[in-house]
Design an enzyme around this catalytic site. Structure first.
Site, PDB file in Angstrom:
ATOM      1  N   LYS A   1       4.847  -0.152  -8.143  1.00 36.20           N
ATOM      2  CA  LYS A   1       4.703   1.070  -7.346  1.00 36.20           C
ATOM      3  C   LYS A   1       4.449   0.683  -5.892  1.00 36.20           C
ATOM      4  CE  LYS A   1       1.531   3.845  -5.692  1.00 36.20           C
ATOM      5  NZ  LYS A   1       2.196   4.477  -4.555  1.00 36.20           N
TER       6      LYS A   1
ATOM      7  N   GLY B   1      -4.186  -3.916  -0.700  1.00 36.34           N
ATOM      8  CA  GLY B   1      -4.430  -2.659   0.014  1.00 36.34           C
ATOM      9  C   GLY B   1      -5.850  -2.636   0.528  1.00 36.34           C
ATOM     10  N   SER B   2      -6.359  -1.433   0.750  1.00 40.69           N
ATOM     11  CA  SER B   2      -7.690  -1.310   1.347  1.00 40.69           C
ATOM     12  C   SER B   2      -8.775  -1.633   0.315  1.00 40.69           C
ATOM     13  CB  SER B   2      -7.878   0.109   1.872  1.00 40.69           C
ATOM     14  OG  SER B   2      -7.711   1.022   0.805  1.00 40.69           O
TER      15      SER B   2
ATOM     16  N   GLY C   1      -9.126  -0.560  -3.658  1.00 38.20           N
ATOM     17  CA  GLY C   1      -9.344  -1.645  -4.621  1.00 38.20           C
ATOM     18  C   GLY C   1     -10.537  -1.352  -5.521  1.00 38.20           C
TER      19      GLY C   1
ATOM     20  N   GLU D   1      -5.985  -8.282  -3.072  1.00 41.78           N
ATOM     21  CA  GLU D   1      -6.082  -8.751  -1.692  1.00 41.78           C
ATOM     22  C   GLU D   1      -6.388  -7.522  -0.849  1.00 41.78           C
ATOM     23  OE1 GLU D   1      -6.249 -11.796  -1.131  1.00 41.78           O
ATOM     24  OE2 GLU D   1      -5.464 -12.506  -3.040  1.00 41.78           O
TER      25      GLU D   1
ATOM     26  N   CYS E   1      -3.515  -7.477   7.721  1.00 42.30           N
ATOM     27  CA  CYS E   1      -4.839  -7.687   7.109  1.00 42.30           C
ATOM     28  C   CYS E   1      -5.523  -8.888   7.751  1.00 42.30           C
ATOM     29  CB  CYS E   1      -4.703  -7.888   5.607  1.00 42.30           C
ATOM     30  SG  CYS E   1      -3.550  -9.199   5.196  1.00 42.30           S
TER      31      CYS E   1
ATOM     32  N   GLU F   1     -13.159  -2.389   9.321  1.00 43.16           N
ATOM     33  CA  GLU F   1     -11.725  -2.655   9.535  1.00 43.16           C
ATOM     34  C   GLU F   1     -11.094  -1.435  10.207  1.00 43.16           C
ATOM     35  OE1 GLU F   1      -8.905  -2.678   6.187  1.00 43.16           O
ATOM     36  OE2 GLU F   1      -8.122  -4.549   7.005  1.00 43.16           O
TER      37      GLU F   1
HETATM   38  P1  NAP Z   1      -4.114   1.635   0.573  1.00 44.14           P
HETATM   39  O1  NAP Z   1      -4.295   3.005   1.069  1.00 44.14           O
HETATM   40  O2  NAP Z   1      -5.239   0.985  -0.123  1.00 44.14           O
HETATM   41  O3  NAP Z   1      -2.801   1.679  -0.357  1.00 44.14           O
HETATM   42  C1  NAP Z   1      -2.228   0.525  -0.900  1.00 44.14           C
HETATM   43  C2  NAP Z   1      -1.422   0.879  -2.131  1.00 44.14           C
HETATM   44  O4  NAP Z   1      -2.314   1.309  -3.158  1.00 44.14           O
HETATM   45  C3  NAP Z   1      -0.436   2.029  -1.953  1.00 44.14           C
HETATM   46  O5  NAP Z   1       0.678   1.808  -2.768  1.00 44.14           O
HETATM   47  C4  NAP Z   1      -1.229   3.230  -2.452  1.00 44.14           C
HETATM   48  O6  NAP Z   1      -0.392   4.289  -2.863  1.00 44.14           O
HETATM   49  C5  NAP Z   1      -1.958   2.604  -3.623  1.00 44.14           C
HETATM   50  N1  NAP Z   1      -3.227   3.216  -4.010  1.00 44.14           N
HETATM   51  C6  NAP Z   1      -4.171   3.756  -3.226  1.00 44.14           C
HETATM   52  N2  NAP Z   1      -5.214   4.187  -3.974  1.00 44.14           N
HETATM   53  C7  NAP Z   1      -4.907   3.906  -5.271  1.00 44.14           C
HETATM   54  C8  NAP Z   1      -5.572   4.116  -6.520  1.00 44.14           C
HETATM   55  N3  NAP Z   1      -6.773   4.695  -6.588  1.00 44.14           N
HETATM   56  N4  NAP Z   1      -4.949   3.723  -7.666  1.00 44.14           N
HETATM   57  C9  NAP Z   1      -3.746   3.116  -7.619  1.00 44.14           C
HETATM   58  N5  NAP Z   1      -3.062   2.914  -6.458  1.00 44.14           N
HETATM   59  C10 NAP Z   1      -3.648   3.275  -5.297  1.00 44.14           C
HETATM   60  O7  NAP Z   1      -3.704   0.623   1.753  1.00 44.14           O
HETATM   61  P2  NAP Z   1      -2.618   0.806   2.881  1.00 44.14           P
HETATM   62  O8  NAP Z   1      -3.092   1.827   3.858  1.00 44.14           O
HETATM   63  O9  NAP Z   1      -1.283   0.967   2.263  1.00 44.14           O
HETATM   64  O10 NAP Z   1      -2.659  -0.647   3.563  1.00 44.14           O
HETATM   65  C11 NAP Z   1      -3.628  -1.034   4.476  1.00 44.14           C
HETATM   66  C12 NAP Z   1      -4.737  -1.840   3.824  1.00 44.14           C
HETATM   67  O11 NAP Z   1      -4.183  -2.933   3.099  1.00 44.14           O
HETATM   68  C13 NAP Z   1      -5.689  -2.462   4.828  1.00 44.14           C
HETATM   69  O12 NAP Z   1      -7.004  -2.314   4.371  1.00 44.14           O
HETATM   70  C14 NAP Z   1      -5.300  -3.936   4.829  1.00 44.14           C
HETATM   71  O13 NAP Z   1      -6.323  -4.837   5.212  1.00 44.14           O
HETATM   72  C15 NAP Z   1      -4.895  -4.133   3.409  1.00 44.14           C
HETATM   73  N6  NAP Z   1      -4.010  -5.293   3.286  1.00 44.14           N
HETATM   74  C16 NAP Z   1      -4.530  -6.439   2.761  1.00 44.14           C
HETATM   75  C17 NAP Z   1      -3.739  -7.568   2.670  1.00 44.14           C
HETATM   76  C18 NAP Z   1      -4.278  -8.846   2.092  1.00 44.14           C
HETATM   77  O14 NAP Z   1      -3.467  -9.686   1.694  1.00 44.14           O
HETATM   78  N7  NAP Z   1      -5.588  -9.019   2.022  1.00 44.14           N
HETATM   79  C19 NAP Z   1      -2.407  -7.532   3.104  1.00 44.14           C
HETATM   80  C20 NAP Z   1      -1.916  -6.337   3.635  1.00 44.14           C
HETATM   81  C21 NAP Z   1      -2.723  -5.216   3.718  1.00 44.14           C
HETATM   82  P3  NAP Z   1       0.019   5.481  -1.845  1.00 44.14           P
HETATM   83  O15 NAP Z   1       0.798   4.832  -0.746  1.00 44.14           O
HETATM   84  O16 NAP Z   1       0.843   6.382  -2.692  1.00 44.14           O
HETATM   85  O17 NAP Z   1      -1.252   6.080  -1.365  1.00 44.14           O
END
Ligand code: NAP
Length: 497
Positions: A180, A233-234, A238, A254, A288, A389
């Protein structure tokens, strides 16, 4: 009003068939540089679709596990070629839906093809150990096996390279996948799945479901057939996901970062400024591993800030497709509001907004989520802009009096993803390497950027404290180990010689 002409509708991939969601609904992927442009229309999936995808992955698993590793590798190689063949088209689509510059998109697609090749090859090296046994009639060894169905959930900021660094090792090791993507970037995710499908993956080996996390998230991670969940993701998302994953499934995450760049008094300041700009503002600060805190020794603080502001003024902001833009828009409206909110928070906390931080919405910028990169000075380590962040082009400069305090300030956050130091002093480099609380440690390099053949991951709240992503170590997550005690009968010979 969005432009409604010739918008293509893309489908899910379930059990080898391109299918519509049982909800009968779709959602649009929008260009953040021009929100009137719909990049594509995607399935608004619901629980039923997710369950079907997981069941088809479960059904496909035994046969995929039995496919010869070299045959699995051939399919990954073929998918790499398909990505490279479509590189220009895919890079443009990536820029249209995420906003990053065309050069960055090209690099990302190319890197994704390289990652497919890397794991095609590494999949042939998955091996256990043979171990010495006290009992001469027992041969002891370990063997690695795939887990089963793996759920892959990814963010929008690296919308193809992050999925591929999860999906490629999962498939190479013999697992089946339900993927997804982020709802902001489903098109480039679709292209990856399309390449894998066209490369000949059997039905059900890769399944693709688009749609909001609120409708798909819980079944994706809690279905009993799911044996592993890999998420980027965030940190907040997570934490939510972790609550829903079954005890029987393994998990790898991550998450967020608040990455420091330490500038010592012996640093080449021009180099330090380039590292700060590249790490903090490239990709519009949406990495990130992006630099969000620059911790500067007071002897060079003023000179560094002056050079940093001068350099920031030279950056070209614009539509990533233009070829001239060095900084594109933020990826969506909530990202824009988040950055503007943090700029206001920093000012309210008493930090000085030394440069930028305002929305740009005149003329060609009117329909996009553009913001001028922001530089805060006078930032105290306990301020929210120094702790939380932001995930946008905002650099907080923190002045410190001594080296040890620089390390203390760098470590004084809940995250520990990437950290860098700029110095020519070997001894202090080594002290930094030994004492920084960070999974990725850089010396005279940007906090951003990572090689595909080495482990990647953070400490503290930046990652789960289990498995690393990337490199050979990534395969550990996608395999479990069996220890085999193989008894051997003593042979009875008919002659004594
Ligand atoms: P996000 O809001 O956490 O979403 C990431 C993914 O998770 C999306 O596909 C989202 O779907 C899905 N998601 C959100 N809540 C969920 C839940 N409760 N159950 C299952 N799936 C869920 O993050 P983002 O805004 O896309 O990305 C930014 C974040 O990613 C930042 O915090 C960044 O630091 C982090 N990041 C970390 C790394 C690393 O390697 N450490 C790399 C890149 C990014 P939807 O899009 O449909 O909401």
């Amino acid at each position: 009003m969005a432009i409604e002409t010739a918008i293509r509708t893309f489908k899910n991939l379930i059990g080898g068939e391109w299918t519509e969601s049982s909800s009968g609904r779709t959602f649009d992927s929008i260009n953040p540089a021009n929100k009137t442009e719909v990049v594509g229309r995607f399935q608004a999936s619901v629980e039923d679709d997710v369950v079907q995808a997981i069941e088809s992955a479960e059904k496909a698993f035994p046969a995929w596990k039995a496919v010869a590793p070299s045959k699995r590798a051939e399919m990954l190689y073929k998918a790499a070629v398909l990505l490279e063949t479509g590189l220009e088209q895919y890079a443009e689509e990536l820029t249209r839906e995420e906003g990053k510059t065309l050069a960055a998109s090209r690099m990302e697609v190319k890197r994704s093809a390289q990652t497919l090749r890397y794991y095609a090859s590494e999949g042939l090296n998955i091996a256990g150990d043979t171990l010495p046994s006290d009992d001469p009639t027992t041969f002891v060894y370990t063997k690695k096996e795939p887990l089963g169905v793996v759920t892959v959930i990814t963010p929008w900021n690296f919308p193809i390279s992050i999925p591929v660094r999860k999906i490629a090792p999962a498939l190479a090791a013999g697992n089946t996948v339900v993927f997804k993507p982020a709802s902001d970037t489903p098109l480039i995710a679709f292209r990856l799945v399309e390449a894998l499908h066209n490369a000949g993956l059997p039905a059900g080996v890769i399944n693709f479901v688009t749609g909001s996390a609120s409708k798909t998230g819980v079944p994706l991670v809690s279905h009993p057939a799911v044996k592993a969940v890999t998420f980027t993701g965030s940190t907040g998302a997570g934490e939510n996901i972790r609550r829903n994953v079954r005890l029987s499934a393994r998990i790898q995450m991550e998450l967020g970062g608040k990455n420091p760049l330490i500038v010592l008094e012996d640093a080449d300041l021009d180099h330090a400024v380039e590292l700060a700009v590249k790490g903090g503002f490239e990709l519009t600060g949406q990495a990130c591993t992006g630099t969000s805190r620059v911790i500067v020794m007071e002897q060079v603080h003023d000179a560094f800030v002056e050079k940093l502001i001068a350099r920031a003024k030279t950056l070209t902001i614009g539509n990533g497709l233009s070829g001239e833009a060095e900084i594109g828009p933020l990826a969506n409206e909530s990202q824009l509001n988040n950055v503007l909110d943090y700029v206001a928070i920093g000012q309210a906390e008493g930090a000085e907004l030394a440069y930028g931080g305002e929305r740009i919405d005149e003329g060609e910028y009117a329909n996009g989520y553009f913001v001028r990169p922001a530089i805060f000075t006078g930032v105290r380590p306990d301020m929210r802009i120094a702790q939380e962040e932001i995930f946008g082009p905002v650099i907080s400069v923190i002045r410190v009096k001594c080296f040890k305090n620089a390390i203390r300030v760098a470590n004084d956050v809940e995250y520990g993803l990437s950290a860098s130091i700029v110095t020519s002093d070997y001894n202090r480099m080594q002290y930094f390497i030994d004492h920084i609380q960070s999974g990725i440690v850089k010396v005279n390099r940007t906090t951003t950027g990572n090689a595909l053949n080495v482990p990647f991951g953070g400490l503290k709240m930046s990652s789960t404290a289990t498995f690393r992503e990337s490199g050979r170590e990534a395969l550990d997550f996608y395999t479990h180990s069996k220890t085999v005690y193989h008894g051997i009968q003593e042979l009875k010979f008919c002659c004594s010689k």
